[in-house]
Motif scaffolding. Sequence first.
Motif, PDB file in Angstrom:
ATOM      1  N   GLU A 262       2.825  12.128  -3.020  1.00 24.27           N
ATOM      2  CA  GLU A 262       4.192  11.903  -3.489  1.00 24.27           C
ATOM      3  C   GLU A 262       4.310  10.614  -4.306  1.00 24.27           C
ATOM      4  O   GLU A 262       4.980  10.579  -5.332  1.00 24.27           O
ATOM      5  CB  GLU A 262       5.159  11.839  -2.303  1.00 24.27           C
ATOM      6  CG  GLU A 262       5.372  13.181  -1.625  1.00 24.27           C
ATOM      7  CD  GLU A 262       6.213  13.080  -0.354  1.00 24.27           C
ATOM      8  OE1 GLU A 262       6.400  14.125   0.298  1.00 24.27           O
ATOM      9  OE2 GLU A 262       6.687  11.969  -0.011  1.00 24.27           O
ATOM     10  N   GLU A 263       3.644   9.547  -3.845  1.00 24.93           N
ATOM     11  CA  GLU A 263       3.823   8.237  -4.467  1.00 24.93           C
ATOM     12  C   GLU A 263       2.850   7.935  -5.598  1.00 24.93           C
ATOM     13  O   GLU A 263       3.118   7.064  -6.418  1.00 24.93           O
ATOM     14  CB  GLU A 263       3.720   7.142  -3.398  1.00 24.93           C
ATOM     15  CG  GLU A 263       4.855   7.227  -2.400  1.00 24.93           C
ATOM     16  CD  GLU A 263       4.790   6.192  -1.293  1.00 24.93           C
ATOM     17  OE1 GLU A 263       5.772   6.090  -0.543  1.00 24.93           O
ATOM     18  OE2 GLU A 263       3.771   5.483  -1.169  1.00 24.93           O
TER      19      GLU A 263
ATOM     20  N   ALA B 275       8.406  -0.042  -9.098  1.00 23.22           N
ATOM     21  CA  ALA B 275       8.286  -0.311 -10.539  1.00 23.22           C
ATOM     22  C   ALA B 275       6.951   0.138 -11.119  1.00 23.22           C
ATOM     23  O   ALA B 275       6.734  -0.026 -12.310  1.00 23.22           O
ATOM     24  CB  ALA B 275       8.486  -1.802 -10.794  1.00 23.22           C
ATOM     25  N   GLY B 276       6.064   0.666 -10.315  1.00 24.84           N
ATOM     26  CA  GLY B 276       4.771   1.093 -10.828  1.00 24.84           C
ATOM     27  C   GLY B 276       3.664   0.798  -9.838  1.00 24.84           C
ATOM     28  O   GLY B 276       3.920   0.479  -8.675  1.00 24.84           O
ATOM     29  N   SER B 277       2.426   0.902 -10.318  1.00 25.12           N
ATOM     30  CA  SER B 277       1.277   0.677  -9.454  1.00 25.12           C
ATOM     31  C   SER B 277       0.179  -0.027 -10.249  1.00 25.12           C
ATOM     32  O   SER B 277       0.231  -0.095 -11.484  1.00 25.12           O
ATOM     33  CB  SER B 277       0.758   2.005  -8.903  1.00 25.12           C
ATOM     34  OG  SER B 277       0.327   2.846  -9.959  1.00 25.12           O
ATOM     35  N   ARG B 278      -0.801  -0.530  -9.501  1.00 25.72           N
ATOM     36  CA  ARG B 278      -1.912  -1.228 -10.143  1.00 25.72           C
ATOM     37  C   ARG B 278      -3.120  -1.217  -9.212  1.00 25.72           C
ATOM     38  O   ARG B 278      -2.968  -1.341  -7.995  1.00 25.72           O
ATOM     39  CB  ARG B 278      -1.493  -2.669 -10.431  1.00 25.72           C
ATOM     40  CG  ARG B 278      -2.590  -3.511 -11.018  1.00 25.72           C
ATOM     41  CD  ARG B 278      -2.176  -4.952 -11.221  1.00 25.72           C
ATOM     42  NE  ARG B 278      -3.390  -5.768 -11.240  1.00 25.72           N
ATOM     43  CZ  ARG B 278      -3.422  -7.062 -11.086  1.00 25.72           C
ATOM     44  NH1 ARG B 278      -2.318  -7.740 -10.909  1.00 25.72           N
ATOM     45  NH2 ARG B 278      -4.560  -7.706 -11.109  1.00 25.72           N
TER      46      ARG B 278
ATOM     47  N   THR C  99      -2.638   7.519 -11.982  1.00 20.61           N
ATOM     48  CA  THR C  99      -1.552   7.848 -11.069  1.00 20.61           C
ATOM     49  C   THR C  99      -0.405   8.525 -11.813  1.00 20.61           C
ATOM     50  O   THR C  99      -0.157   8.233 -12.978  1.00 20.61           O
ATOM     51  CB  THR C  99      -1.016   6.581 -10.354  1.00 20.61           C
ATOM     52  OG1 THR C  99      -0.514   5.687 -11.341  1.00 20.61           O
ATOM     53  CG2 THR C  99      -2.104   5.914  -9.535  1.00 20.61           C
ATOM     54  N   ALA C 100       0.252   9.424 -11.112  1.00 18.80           N
ATOM     55  CA  ALA C 100       1.437  10.118 -11.633  1.00 18.80           C
ATOM     56  C   ALA C 100       2.274  10.524 -10.429  1.00 18.80           C
ATOM     57  O   ALA C 100       2.052  11.578  -9.850  1.00 18.80           O
ATOM     58  CB  ALA C 100       1.025  11.346 -12.448  1.00 18.80           C
ATOM     59  N   PRO C 101       3.209   9.661 -10.013  1.00 22.52           N
ATOM     60  CA  PRO C 101       4.010   9.979  -8.833  1.00 22.52           C
ATOM     61  C   PRO C 101       4.606  11.378  -8.932  1.00 22.52           C
ATOM     62  O   PRO C 101       5.166  11.748  -9.957  1.00 22.52           O
ATOM     63  CB  PRO C 101       5.100   8.911  -8.837  1.00 22.52           C
ATOM     64  CG  PRO C 101       4.503   7.766  -9.601  1.00 22.52           C
ATOM     65  CD  PRO C 101       3.608   8.389 -10.631  1.00 22.52           C
ATOM     66  N   ALA C 102       4.449  12.142  -7.850  1.00 27.47           N
ATOM     67  CA  ALA C 102       4.849  13.543  -7.873  1.00 27.47           C
ATOM     68  C   ALA C 102       6.092  13.826  -7.043  1.00 27.47           C
ATOM     69  O   ALA C 102       6.617  14.915  -7.103  1.00 27.47           O
ATOM     70  CB  ALA C 102       3.689  14.410  -7.365  1.00 27.47           C
ATOM     71  N   GLY C 103       6.556  12.857  -6.280  1.00 24.92           N
ATOM     72  CA  GLY C 103       7.681  13.166  -5.410  1.00 24.92           C
ATOM     73  C   GLY C 103       8.381  11.954  -4.847  1.00 24.92           C
ATOM     74  O   GLY C 103       8.597  11.868  -3.643  1.00 24.92           O
ATOM     75  N   PHE C 104       8.732  11.008  -5.715  1.00 24.24           N
ATOM     76  CA  PHE C 104       9.488   9.850  -5.234  1.00 24.24           C
ATOM     77  C   PHE C 104      10.809  10.314  -4.645  1.00 24.24           C
ATOM     78  O   PHE C 104      11.480  11.182  -5.194  1.00 24.24           O
ATOM     79  CB  PHE C 104       9.809   8.895  -6.390  1.00 24.24           C
ATOM     80  CG  PHE C 104       8.744   7.866  -6.675  1.00 24.24           C
ATOM     81  CD1 PHE C 104       7.629   7.698  -5.873  1.00 24.24           C
ATOM     82  CD2 PHE C 104       8.867   7.041  -7.779  1.00 24.24           C
ATOM     83  CE1 PHE C 104       6.676   6.742  -6.143  1.00 24.24           C
ATOM     84  CE2 PHE C 104       7.926   6.074  -8.064  1.00 24.24           C
ATOM     85  CZ  PHE C 104       6.821   5.925  -7.240  1.00 24.24           C
TER      86      PHE C 104
ATOM     87  N   THR D  74       0.833  -1.199   0.000  1.00 23.84           N
ATOM     88  CA  THR D  74       0.000   0.000   0.000  1.00 23.84           C
ATOM     89  C   THR D  74       0.870   1.251   0.000  1.00 23.84           C
ATOM     90  O   THR D  74       1.965   1.249   0.573  1.00 23.84           O
ATOM     91  CB  THR D  74      -0.908   0.033   1.241  1.00 23.84           C
ATOM     92  OG1 THR D  74      -0.089  -0.030   2.405  1.00 23.84           O
ATOM     93  CG2 THR D  74      -1.923  -1.104   1.234  1.00 23.84           C
ATOM     94  N   PRO D  75       0.393   2.335  -0.622  1.00 17.92           N
ATOM     95  CA  PRO D  75       1.130   3.595  -0.552  1.00 17.92           C
ATOM     96  C   PRO D  75       1.272   4.043   0.906  1.00 17.92           C
ATOM     97  O   PRO D  75       0.429   3.732   1.746  1.00 17.92           O
ATOM     98  CB  PRO D  75       0.245   4.579  -1.324  1.00 17.92           C
ATOM     99  CG  PRO D  75      -0.676   3.739  -2.138  1.00 17.92           C
ATOM    100  CD  PRO D  75      -0.844   2.456  -1.388  1.00 17.92           C
TER     101      PRO D  75
END
Length: 162
Positions: free
Chosen positions: A59-60, A116-119, A102-107, A38-39
């Motif tokens: 961020e994630e 590696a991504g999300s689903r 989703t579009a990670p904004a602050g890894f 989970t994020p």
Amino acid sequence: MPAEKRKVSRVVLLDPDDRILLLHGFEPDDPATSWWFTPGGGVEGEESREEAALRELVEETGIVDVELGPVLWKRICSFPFDGRRWDQDEWYFLARTTQTVTAPAGFTELERRSIAGSRWWTSAELLAARETVYPTRLGELLRTLLDEGPPRDPLVLDPEIV
């Protein structure tokens, strides 16, 4: 005296179809060792657990359209990752969103090397999954949540020590 555990807020983010968003992580030095989770992440400075949950989610995942709900579960976990041991006190917040892109904004640098991504997953997909998922009973926990609603008081999950 044992070191203080890292305070972590995690988000059980559900979309309008009751799918849960999970991130696909891996060990930076061994990408074949992977899992879904989970994020969420560590509480920073004086922020509350709720503030940390919302910040980490942005961020994630880049998801900002969120209705944060109650704490569903709490767990203590300890695991090796990126050459060190992480001892964590995790709180899992329920959250709802209609925003599914989703579009990670602050890894962080470490996240860039290990995510590696999300689903989006249905509870049936999670229950049938052969991949590693944390917490390990997430499929059952999600099914119970969808069937019965949030618990009156947070459930304390068994510690996971790897």
